[in-house]
Motif scaffolding. Structure first.
Motif, PDB file in Angstrom:
ATOM      1  N   THR A 262      -3.240  -0.122   6.537  1.00 24.59           N
ATOM      2  CA  THR A 262      -3.503   1.296   6.744  1.00 24.59           C
ATOM      3  C   THR A 262      -2.709   1.803   7.939  1.00 24.59           C
ATOM      4  OG1 THR A 262      -5.742   0.794   6.036  1.00 24.59           O
ATOM      5  CG2 THR A 262      -5.346   3.000   6.893  1.00 24.59           C
ATOM      6  N   GLU A 263      -2.765   1.042   9.006  1.00 21.93           N
ATOM      7  CA  GLU A 263      -2.055   1.442  10.216  1.00 21.93           C
ATOM      8  C   GLU A 263      -0.546   1.510   9.964  1.00 21.93           C
ATOM      9  OE1 GLU A 263      -3.360  -0.485  13.706  1.00 21.93           O
ATOM     10  OE2 GLU A 263      -1.779   0.383  14.964  1.00 21.93           O
ATOM     11  N   ASP A 264      -0.033   0.511   9.210  1.00 21.93           N
ATOM     12  CA  ASP A 264       1.393   0.501   8.889  1.00 21.93           C
ATOM     13  C   ASP A 264       1.765   1.750   8.107  1.00 21.93           C
ATOM     14  OD1 ASP A 264       1.562  -1.877  10.132  1.00 21.93           O
ATOM     15  OD2 ASP A 264       1.776  -3.101   8.312  1.00 21.93           O
ATOM     16  N   TYR A 265       0.923   2.115   7.146  1.00 21.67           N
ATOM     17  CA  TYR A 265       1.227   3.260   6.294  1.00 21.67           C
ATOM     18  C   TYR A 265       1.195   4.554   7.101  1.00 21.67           C
ATOM     19  CZ  TYR A 265       1.062   6.578   2.468  1.00 21.67           C
ATOM     20  OH  TYR A 265       1.343   7.615   1.613  1.00 21.67           O
ATOM     21  N   ILE A 266       0.133   4.681   7.908  1.00 21.21           N
ATOM     22  CA  ILE A 266      -0.049   5.918   8.652  1.00 21.21           C
ATOM     23  C   ILE A 266       1.025   6.098   9.707  1.00 21.21           C
ATOM     24  CG2 ILE A 266      -1.561   6.932  10.407  1.00 21.21           C
ATOM     25  CD1 ILE A 266      -3.863   5.942   8.509  1.00 21.21           C
ATOM     26  N   SER A 267       1.437   5.007  10.301  1.00 24.86           N
ATOM     27  CA  SER A 267       2.467   5.123  11.338  1.00 24.86           C
ATOM     28  C   SER A 267       3.859   5.150  10.733  1.00 24.86           C
ATOM     29  CB  SER A 267       2.326   3.970  12.336  1.00 24.86           C
ATOM     30  OG  SER A 267       2.376   2.751  11.625  1.00 24.86           O
ATOM     31  N   GLY A 268       3.940   5.148   9.402  1.00 28.22           N
ATOM     32  CA  GLY A 268       5.237   5.341   8.764  1.00 28.22           C
ATOM     33  C   GLY A 268       6.065   4.079   8.670  1.00 28.22           C
ATOM     34  N   ARG A 269       5.422   2.897   8.805  1.00 27.68           N
ATOM     35  CA  ARG A 269       6.199   1.668   8.734  1.00 27.68           C
ATOM     36  C   ARG A 269       6.513   1.268   7.291  1.00 27.68           C
ATOM     37  NH1 ARG A 269       4.281   0.166  13.969  1.00 27.68           N
ATOM     38  NH2 ARG A 269       2.254  -0.578  13.281  1.00 27.68           N
ATOM     39  N   PHE A 270       5.772   1.834   6.327  1.00 20.10           N
ATOM     40  CA  PHE A 270       6.175   1.675   4.921  1.00 20.10           C
ATOM     41  C   PHE A 270       5.591   2.832   4.117  1.00 20.10           C
ATOM     42  CE2 PHE A 270       1.934   0.145   4.284  1.00 20.10           C
ATOM     43  CZ  PHE A 270       1.669   0.318   2.933  1.00 20.10           C
TER      44      PHE A 270
ATOM     45  N   ASN B 102      -7.786   4.391  14.659  1.00 19.73           N
ATOM     46  CA  ASN B 102      -8.052   2.969  14.831  1.00 19.73           C
ATOM     47  C   ASN B 102      -8.523   2.346  13.520  1.00 19.73           C
ATOM     48  OD1 ASN B 102      -8.495   0.520  16.003  1.00 19.73           O
ATOM     49  ND2 ASN B 102     -10.490   1.081  16.881  1.00 19.73           N
ATOM     50  N   PRO B 103      -7.646   2.290  12.507  1.00 17.65           N
ATOM     51  CA  PRO B 103      -8.078   1.759  11.211  1.00 17.65           C
ATOM     52  C   PRO B 103      -8.362   0.271  11.321  1.00 17.65           C
ATOM     53  CG  PRO B 103      -5.711   2.082  11.215  1.00 17.65           C
ATOM     54  CD  PRO B 103      -6.215   2.645  12.506  1.00 17.65           C
ATOM     55  N   SER B 104      -9.230  -0.210  10.432  1.00 16.70           N
ATOM     56  CA  SER B 104      -9.628  -1.613  10.551  1.00 16.70           C
ATOM     57  C   SER B 104      -8.694  -2.547   9.783  1.00 16.70           C
ATOM     58  CB  SER B 104     -11.076  -1.791  10.089  1.00 16.70           C
ATOM     59  OG  SER B 104     -11.262  -1.176   8.841  1.00 16.70           O
ATOM     60  N   VAL B 105      -7.831  -1.978   8.906  1.00 15.79           N
ATOM     61  CA  VAL B 105      -6.914  -2.835   8.156  1.00 15.79           C
ATOM     62  C   VAL B 105      -5.486  -2.562   8.628  1.00 15.79           C
ATOM     63  CG1 VAL B 105      -6.084  -3.476   5.849  1.00 15.79           C
ATOM     64  CG2 VAL B 105      -8.479  -2.796   6.190  1.00 15.79           C
ATOM     65  N   GLN B 106      -4.724  -3.638   8.780  1.00 22.22           N
ATOM     66  CA  GLN B 106      -3.345  -3.515   9.294  1.00 22.22           C
ATOM     67  C   GLN B 106      -2.496  -2.625   8.360  1.00 22.22           C
ATOM     68  OE1 GLN B 106      -2.252  -4.570  12.226  1.00 22.22           O
ATOM     69  NE2 GLN B 106      -0.261  -3.625  11.806  1.00 22.22           N
TER      70      GLN B 106
ATOM     71  N   ALA C 270      -9.678   8.029   2.422  1.00 23.52           N
ATOM     72  CA  ALA C 270      -9.626   6.738   1.728  1.00 23.52           C
ATOM     73  C   ALA C 270      -8.165   6.366   1.562  1.00 23.52           C
ATOM     74  CB  ALA C 270     -10.309   6.838   0.371  1.00 23.52           C
ATOM     75  N   PHE C 271      -7.836   5.126   1.914  1.00 28.70           N
ATOM     76  CA  PHE C 271      -6.454   4.667   1.784  1.00 28.70           C
ATOM     77  C   PHE C 271      -6.340   3.721   0.593  1.00 28.70           C
ATOM     78  CE2 PHE C 271      -3.255   1.355   2.942  1.00 28.70           C
ATOM     79  CZ  PHE C 271      -2.128   2.141   2.691  1.00 28.70           C
ATOM     80  N   PHE C 272      -5.403   4.031  -0.320  1.00 29.10           N
ATOM     81  CA  PHE C 272      -5.168   3.203  -1.506  1.00 29.10           C
ATOM     82  C   PHE C 272      -3.817   2.532  -1.374  1.00 29.10           C
ATOM     83  CE2 PHE C 272      -8.530   4.654  -4.404  1.00 29.10           C
ATOM     84  CZ  PHE C 272      -8.986   5.766  -3.719  1.00 29.10           C
ATOM     85  N   ASN C 273      -3.708   1.353  -1.946  1.00 32.32           N
ATOM     86  CA  ASN C 273      -2.424   0.658  -1.903  1.00 32.32           C
ATOM     87  C   ASN C 273      -2.325  -0.268  -3.108  1.00 32.32           C
ATOM     88  OD1 ASN C 273       0.062  -0.059  -1.023  1.00 32.32           O
ATOM     89  ND2 ASN C 273      -0.621  -1.082   0.856  1.00 32.32           N
ATOM     90  N   LEU C 274      -1.108  -0.707  -3.389  1.00 32.73           N
ATOM     91  CA  LEU C 274      -0.948  -1.690  -4.466  1.00 32.73           C
ATOM     92  C   LEU C 274      -0.095  -2.833  -3.956  1.00 32.73           C
ATOM     93  CD1 LEU C 274       1.395  -0.111  -7.186  1.00 32.73           C
ATOM     94  CD2 LEU C 274       1.400   0.463  -4.795  1.00 32.73           C
ATOM     95  N   ALA C 275      -0.382  -4.020  -4.457  1.00 34.83           N
ATOM     96  CA  ALA C 275       0.280  -5.216  -3.938  1.00 34.83           C
ATOM     97  C   ALA C 275       1.759  -5.193  -4.280  1.00 34.83           C
ATOM     98  CB  ALA C 275      -0.389  -6.461  -4.516  1.00 34.83           C
TER      99      ALA C 275
ATOM    100  N   GLY D 166      -3.632  -0.489  -8.483  1.00 40.43           N
ATOM    101  CA  GLY D 166      -3.905   0.056  -7.170  1.00 40.43           C
ATOM    102  C   GLY D 166      -5.320  -0.293  -6.737  1.00 40.43           C
ATOM    103  N   LYS D 167      -5.482  -0.478  -5.417  1.00 38.38           N
ATOM    104  CA  LYS D 167      -6.821  -0.832  -4.919  1.00 38.38           C
ATOM    105  C   LYS D 167      -7.165   0.044  -3.729  1.00 38.38           C
ATOM    106  CE  LYS D 167      -6.977  -5.582  -6.421  1.00 38.38           C
ATOM    107  NZ  LYS D 167      -6.920  -6.984  -6.083  1.00 38.38           N
ATOM    108  N   LEU D 168      -8.457   0.219  -3.536  1.00 36.63           N
ATOM    109  CA  LEU D 168      -8.921   0.914  -2.343  1.00 36.63           C
ATOM    110  C   LEU D 168      -8.858  -0.063  -1.181  1.00 36.63           C
ATOM    111  CD1 LEU D 168     -10.356   3.312  -0.942  1.00 36.63           C
ATOM    112  CD2 LEU D 168     -12.509   2.259  -1.613  1.00 36.63           C
ATOM    113  N   ILE D 169      -8.091   0.287  -0.135  1.00 37.87           N
ATOM    114  CA  ILE D 169      -7.973  -0.622   1.000  1.00 37.87           C
ATOM    115  C   ILE D 169      -9.114  -0.383   1.985  1.00 37.87           C
ATOM    116  CG2 ILE D 169      -6.494  -1.394   2.899  1.00 37.87           C
ATOM    117  CD1 ILE D 169      -5.482  -2.047   0.038  1.00 37.87           C
ATOM    118  N   GLU D 170      -9.272   0.873   2.390  1.00 37.52           N
ATOM    119  CA  GLU D 170     -10.457   1.172   3.205  1.00 37.52           C
ATOM    120  C   GLU D 170     -10.765   2.664   3.178  1.00 37.52           C
ATOM    121  OE1 GLU D 170     -10.245   1.057   7.501  1.00 37.52           O
ATOM    122  OE2 GLU D 170      -8.074   0.708   7.399  1.00 37.52           O
TER     123      GLU D 170
END
Lengths: 315, 259
Positions: free
Chosen positions: B250-258, B244-248, B219-224, B230-234
């Motif tokens: 998540t992909e940014d976080y996992i690939s280390g972009r933020f 192949n995450p469905s939310v951008q 489960a990926f959590f993030n805050l605006a 904090g909210k559950l993103i997916e």
């Protein structure tokens, strides 16, 4: 420790500080040794002149010729009144400390903590006056009640005369040592690691079980140290005891009846009228109190050291 | 043993501050679910709502529903103490009881709530759980010694044995390896893999390789923004989240972009 390597330059500040702290340490030892030596020398002089047995005589006629005196009554009175004080004060102090640290809402806890600290600021002569004028007359009812149920034990027998007794002194001492034990204990309880308390909670512990599993064992050595501080004060308390107690050189089997004496009280009461040998005799009794205090502290340190590896200090 | 967790519309507060908002997800029994996300996104807070530890913090309160099979953890008359017996927890920093021996640490939870065991029963439970925690061989000769004398990794396995000894249905782990070296971390991960056959496991981690290694679902959590809840993103199978995450975001976080 300070670097003594000749190749390294020690800074002036370091040198000054190290000399100062070393000096303070040595000064402390010198003062302690001086007191012990003074007590020991004068005590030996007195005990040589004593016609009675210094340890077992129930009598204090140090100014008479020949002088006859012994500390039996004083030792008994000092130990008994302090034991009563500890037995009453430690459980109450631990209870108050737990309430402040773990049960009371913050504002109430602060208020109670403040009041407890305030108790410590009351001069002991005030406790003495309060004890003699208020506590003594108000003990009669309680003591008569004790006599009614436990009088047959002789230890708690009472005939209704004003209770200027070891028990009253013990109760008064308990009130006097309560603040120091409470505030040290409270500080120790507050230092219980939050992580351990949460671990206990997460195992399904109730609030009391959290305290029993983490706070009490963690604070154990602190409670012992705090009690020793209190005991030190109880053993040496002078004015309050001298004001309340009606001294006598007898060991009454009943703790509720007037009479008895303590080292500090006896010194305060007799010092003014004492002559040469009389003063030395009082100093000899002071030496015994000094040794007694050392022994008690040593015992406490032993208890703490024996469980050092479980102390939580290395967690 | 091992129950399904079903969370719906869960919001948690610290006083007036909303820490997490409107979280809905379920956790399958006998599986490992990882919570990932940047610091402050509320994943630890969310974890602590699952065994009612959140409300231990002054001002902590919760709205919404947490079902453990068919029992509502926040239902009226539910005792948080019994919830915590059912849902065990392992913390970020190893926290064995410093005043207790290794043996007593494992047995600590068993001595609660007025239950008493025979010595032989206790011995068996302690051994079984230390074995299950892969710690038995290292400590069997010094069960009477204090737990604080063990290494960090051993202490954490001791804490896991302590948590499993009371036979919970669910095991919550709040960054259990973040204070450990890589070798101890591997030991814990092996252990998690072994324990999932018996327990429902939820693990919060900052280490994405760890999430990928140990979990079945992530489960990926993030805050605006800072100060926002904090909210559950997916939430999805771990394979999918990491490939192949469905939310951008998540992909940014996992690939280390933020983050």
């Amino acid at each position: 420790m300070p670097a003594t390597n000749k190749n390294t330059t020690t800074r002036l500040g370091d040198r000054v500080f190290s000399t100062l702290s070393k000096g303070s340490g040595i000064a402390l030892l010198v003062i302690m040794a001086a007191i012990a030596l003074f007590l020991a020398i004068r005590a030996v002089v007195a005990i040589r002149e004593d016609e009675g047995n210094f340890l077992t005589t129930f009598q204090w006629d140090a100014n008479a010729d020949p002088p006859v005196f012994g500390i039996a009554v004083l030792l008994f009175g000092t130990v008994v009144s302090s034991v009563i004080a500890m037995a009453l004060a430690v459980p109450v102090a631990v209870g108050i400390a737990l309430f402040i640290s773990h049960f009371a809402p913050r504002r109430l806890a602060t208020t109670i903590g403040y009041v407890v600290d305030l108790l410590a600021a009351v001069p002991s002569i005030i406790y003495g006056l309060w004890g003699a004028l208020y506590l003594v007359p108000h003990m009669t009812g309680l003591f008569l009640w004790l006599d009614q149920f436990f009088g047959w034990t002789k230890v708690l027998a009472y005939d209704g005369t004003p209770a200027r007794s070891l028990m009253t002194v013990g109760i008064l001492l308990a009130i006097m040592v309560l603040p120091i034990i409470t505030s040290v204990t409270r500080e120790v309880f507050l230092q219980t690691p939050k992580a351990n308390q949460e671990a206990a909670l997460a195992l399904g512990a109730t609030r009391w079980e959290v305290i029993r599993m983490t706070v009490l064992p963690f604070g154990r050595s602190g409670v012992i140290s705090a009690s020793m501080l209190g005991l030190g004060r109880a053993l040496g308390e002078t004015m309050a005891v001298a004001t309340v107690l009606s001294p006598s050189f007898l060991i009454d089997p009943s703790l509720l009846e007037s009479g008895g004496g303590t080292f500090a009280q006896n010194i305060a009461s007799q010092f003014k009228e004492a002559g040469g040998t009389g003063r030395d005799a009082l100093i000899a009794s002071g030496l015994v109190l000094f040794v007694l205090t050392l022994l008690v502290n040593g015992a406490a340190r032993l208890i703490i050291a024996r469980r050092r590896e479980y102390s939580g200090a290395n967690a | 043993m091992a129950k399904r967790i079903e969370v719906s519309g869960l919001t948690a507060y610290y006083g007036t501050h909303k820490a997490i908002e409107d979280i809905t997800l379920h956790v399958e029994p006998r599986s490992v679910t990882a919570f990932i996300g940047p610091s402050g996104c509320g994943k630890s807070t969310f974890l602590r709502t699952l065994n009612r530890m959140h409300e231990v913090t002054p001002g902590g309160r919760v709205e919404g529903k947490v079902m453990l099979d068919d029992e509502d953890l926040y239902g009226p008359g539910v005792d948080p103490v019994s919830v915590r017996r059912t849902v065990g927890m392992v913390f970020q920093r190893p926290n064995p009881f410093p005043t207790m021996s290794i043996y007593d640490n494992v047995a600590a939870g068993l001595k609660l709530n007025g239950v008493s065991y025979r010595k032989s029963e206790l011995d068996d439970i302690v051994e079984k759980n230390l074995r299950a925690a892969n710690l038995w061989n290292e400590v069997k000769d010094r069960l009477g010694k204090p737990g604080s004398g063990l290494s960090g990794g051993q202490q954490q396995r001791l804490c896991i044995a302590r948590a499993t000894a009371v036979e919970p249905e669910v095991l919550l782990m709040d960054e259990p390896c973040s204070a450990l070296d890589p070798i101890s971390t591997l030991a814990i991960e092996d252990l998690i893999d072994k324990l999932k056959s018996q327990y429902t496991i939820v693990i919060v981690t900052h280490n994405m390789q760890q999430a990928a290694r140990v979990s079945d679902r992530t489960a990926f959590f993030n805050l605006a923004a800072i100060g926002q809840p904090g909210k559950l993103i997916e939430v999805d199978s771990t394979d999918r989240i990491f490939s192949n995450p469905s939310v951008q975001a998540t992909e940014d976080y996992i690939s280390g972009r933020f983050g």
